[in-house]
Every structure is written in C-alpha cells, then in structure tokens.
Design a protein around this motif. Structure first.
Motif, PDB file in Angstrom:
ATOM      1  N   GLN A 136       0.807  -1.215   0.000  1.00  0.00           N
ATOM      2  CA  GLN A 136       0.000   0.000   0.000  1.00  0.00           C
ATOM      3  C   GLN A 136       0.842   1.268   0.000  1.00  0.00           C
ATOM      4  O   GLN A 136       0.313   2.354   0.068  1.00  0.00           O
ATOM      5  N   ARG A 137       2.145   1.121  -0.107  1.00  0.00           N
ATOM      6  CA  ARG A 137       3.024   2.290  -0.185  1.00  0.00           C
ATOM      7  C   ARG A 137       3.105   2.753  -1.628  1.00  0.00           C
ATOM      8  O   ARG A 137       4.093   2.544  -2.316  1.00  0.00           O
ATOM      9  N   THR A 138       2.057   3.384  -2.073  1.00  0.00           N
ATOM     10  CA  THR A 138       1.969   3.837  -3.457  1.00  0.00           C
ATOM     11  C   THR A 138       1.765   5.340  -3.483  1.00  0.00           C
ATOM     12  O   THR A 138       1.464   5.957  -2.454  1.00  0.00           O
ATOM     13  N   ALA A 139       1.908   5.899  -4.654  1.00  0.00           N
ATOM     14  CA  ALA A 139       1.663   7.336  -4.809  1.00  0.00           C
ATOM     15  C   ALA A 139       0.220   7.665  -4.451  1.00  0.00           C
ATOM     16  O   ALA A 139      -0.051   8.698  -3.831  1.00  0.00           O
ATOM     17  N   ALA A 140      -0.704   6.795  -4.787  1.00  0.00           N
ATOM     18  CA  ALA A 140      -2.123   7.052  -4.482  1.00  0.00           C
ATOM     19  C   ALA A 140      -2.357   7.083  -2.974  1.00  0.00           C
ATOM     20  O   ALA A 140      -3.068   7.963  -2.469  1.00  0.00           O
ATOM     21  N   SER A 141      -1.758   6.146  -2.239  1.00  0.00           N
ATOM     22  CA  SER A 141      -1.958   6.158  -0.783  1.00  0.00           C
ATOM     23  C   SER A 141      -1.255   7.357  -0.163  1.00  0.00           C
ATOM     24  O   SER A 141      -1.764   7.961   0.782  1.00  0.00           O
ATOM     25  N   ALA A 142      -0.090   7.729  -0.697  1.00  0.00           N
ATOM     26  CA  ALA A 142       0.610   8.910  -0.175  1.00  0.00           C
ATOM     27  C   ALA A 142      -0.222  10.168  -0.405  1.00  0.00           C
ATOM     28  O   ALA A 142      -0.331  11.025   0.480  1.00  0.00           O
ATOM     29  N   LYS A 143      -0.838  10.273  -1.565  1.00  0.00           N
ATOM     30  CA  LYS A 143      -1.685  11.442  -1.854  1.00  0.00           C
ATOM     31  C   LYS A 143      -2.895  11.483  -0.929  1.00  0.00           C
ATOM     32  O   LYS A 143      -3.314  12.552  -0.498  1.00  0.00           O
ATOM     33  N   GLU A 144      -3.449  10.324  -0.614  1.00  0.00           N
ATOM     34  CA  GLU A 144      -4.599  10.283   0.296  1.00  0.00           C
ATOM     35  C   GLU A 144      -4.189  10.716   1.703  1.00  0.00           C
ATOM     36  O   GLU A 144      -4.893  11.483   2.356  1.00  0.00           O
ATOM     37  N   VAL A 145      -3.032  10.253   2.167  1.00  0.00           N
ATOM     38  CA  VAL A 145      -2.537  10.674   3.478  1.00  0.00           C
ATOM     39  C   VAL A 145      -2.272  12.176   3.467  1.00  0.00           C
ATOM     40  O   VAL A 145      -2.616  12.891   4.419  1.00  0.00           O
ATOM     41  N   TYR A 146      -1.685  12.670   2.372  1.00  0.00           N
ATOM     42  CA  TYR A 146      -1.454  14.111   2.248  1.00  0.00           C
ATOM     43  C   TYR A 146      -2.776  14.880   2.332  1.00  0.00           C
ATOM     44  O   TYR A 146      -2.889  15.868   3.043  1.00  0.00           O
ATOM     45  N   ARG A 147      -3.775  14.409   1.596  1.00  0.00           N
ATOM     46  CA  ARG A 147      -5.076  15.108   1.603  1.00  0.00           C
ATOM     47  C   ARG A 147      -5.679  15.164   3.001  1.00  0.00           C
ATOM     48  O   ARG A 147      -6.244  16.178   3.395  1.00  0.00           O
ATOM     49  N   LEU A 148      -5.581  14.065   3.718  1.00  0.00           N
ATOM     50  CA  LEU A 148      -6.123  14.044   5.083  1.00  0.00           C
ATOM     51  C   LEU A 148      -5.378  15.043   5.973  1.00  0.00           C
ATOM     52  O   LEU A 148      -5.993  15.808   6.719  1.00  0.00           O
ATOM     53  N   GLY A 149      -4.056  15.022   5.904  1.00  0.00           N
ATOM     54  CA  GLY A 149      -3.261  15.948   6.705  1.00  0.00           C
ATOM     55  C   GLY A 149      -3.487  17.395   6.311  1.00  0.00           C
ATOM     56  O   GLY A 149      -3.625  18.279   7.163  1.00  0.00           O
ATOM     57  N   ALA A 150      -3.548  17.652   5.006  1.00  0.00           N
ATOM     58  CA  ALA A 150      -3.754  19.022   4.523  1.00  0.00           C
ATOM     59  C   ALA A 150      -5.124  19.553   4.932  1.00  0.00           C
ATOM     60  O   ALA A 150      -5.266  20.741   5.237  1.00  0.00           O
ATOM     61  N   ALA A 151      -6.130  18.680   4.964  1.00  0.00           N
ATOM     62  CA  ALA A 151      -7.469  19.116   5.376  1.00  0.00           C
ATOM     63  C   ALA A 151      -7.468  19.550   6.841  1.00  0.00           C
ATOM     64  O   ALA A 151      -8.064  20.575   7.200  1.00  0.00           O
ATOM     65  N   HIS A 152      -6.791  18.797   7.684  1.00  0.00           N
ATOM     66  CA  HIS A 152      -6.691  19.175   9.102  1.00  0.00           C
ATOM     67  C   HIS A 152      -5.912  20.474   9.255  1.00  0.00           C
ATOM     68  O   HIS A 152      -6.289  21.345  10.045  1.00  0.00           O
TER      69      HIS A 152
END
Length: 170
Positions: free
Chosen positions: A71-87
């Motif tokens: 699951q260490r993919t660009a898509a999962s990294a972008k999703e983690v980024y989106r969650l962090g950026a939203a907070h």
C-alpha cells in the motif's frame, strides 16, 4: 463566541487537535516513504497490537493509515497528504496569522512537511518542481507580513524556504 457558536477556547482547542492530526499524517507520510523497521523491531507491514479499549465505539482506522508495503503507493501517499492538509487548513481557519503568529507559522511548516512527504512518490520532474514551488510559496506569505525584528525566530525558521527554493534549481 467563535464562528461555530462554540466558546473561543473550544474552537482553539479543536484547531490544536487538527494540528495534532496533521502532524500525525505528516509522520505517517514520512513512514510510507521509508522501509525501515520500527524501533520495537516490527516491520511497517505488521499491524500494531490492538489496544484494549473494550466497549468504546471507536471507528475503524482510515485505509490510508496502513503501512503495508503493497500500500506504499503514490495514491496512498496522496490520500494521506489530503487528510493531513485538510486538518491543517481547518486549523489555519482559526489560528490565523493576525493573532496566532507562531501557531500559524508552525502550521505552514507542517504543510510544507506534508508536501515534502509526497516527493519520494513523484517521478515526474515537472510535478516535483511544482511541489517545491508550492512549499516555498507557503513559507513566503508570513515573511512578507511580519516584522523581522519582532519575529527573529520565525525568520530563522524561514531558512526552510531557502531550502525549498534551492531544490527548485535541481
């Protein structure tokens, strides 16, 4: 009263909680890019032992929180980024530059860390440059508005901006 109808202290506490979540997602993003084992010897692919919160109706963790190798993919990294950026964005909504200078600048630094966490997953040079430029632009905002004599420490932290700009030259 704060903008949400809650007392200002509660709104500030919620903003600080958002900062904590953004920090957590930034750390998770860094861990996604690494394959190092954890300090206790477990690999990142192994789930942690469950905590004994019997009887608490806790939601399941977000799938992006998994650190399994597949699951260490660009898509999962972008999703983690989106969650962090939203907070981070929600925290910046209350912890504004005019009134919460130190906290606001800390959130900007956190946002640059979140963006930097995307870099190991990006192969396209143009997109890497865009990420570096966005990091640099985020840190330029407070520098243009703050008094250098009053906020010496924040100006020193702005050296991170120089690092982001220097990486644009790569």
């Amino acid at each position: 009263r704060g903008v949400s109808g809650l007392p200002e202290e509660q709104v500030e506490a919620a903003a600080q909680l958002d900062v904590s979540f953004a920090t957590l997602y930034s750390s998770l993003l860094s861990a996604l890019a690494r394959a190092d084992p954890l300090p206790d010897g477990r690999s990142l692919a192994e789930p942690p032992s469950p905590l004994p919160f019997v009887g608490l109706p806790l939601p399941q963790p977000h799938p992006a929180a998994s650190l399994a190798a597949e699951q260490r993919t660009a898509a999962s990294a972008k999703e983690v980024y989106r969650l962090g950026a939203a907070h981070a964005a929600r925290a910046k909504g209350f912890l504004v530059l005019d009134g919460f200078v130190t906290d606001h600048c800390a959130i900007l630094n956190l946002e640059t860390s979140l963006l930097a966490g995307l870099l190991p997953f990006e192969d396209h040079p143009g997109r890497k440059m865009a990420i570096h430029k966005r990091r640099a632009d985020l840190l330029a905002v407070p520098l243009a508005q703050l008094n250098e004599d009053a906020y010496v420490q924040l100006y020193r932290q702005a050296l991170r901006q120089g690092k982001a700009y220097s990486q644009l030259q790569v």
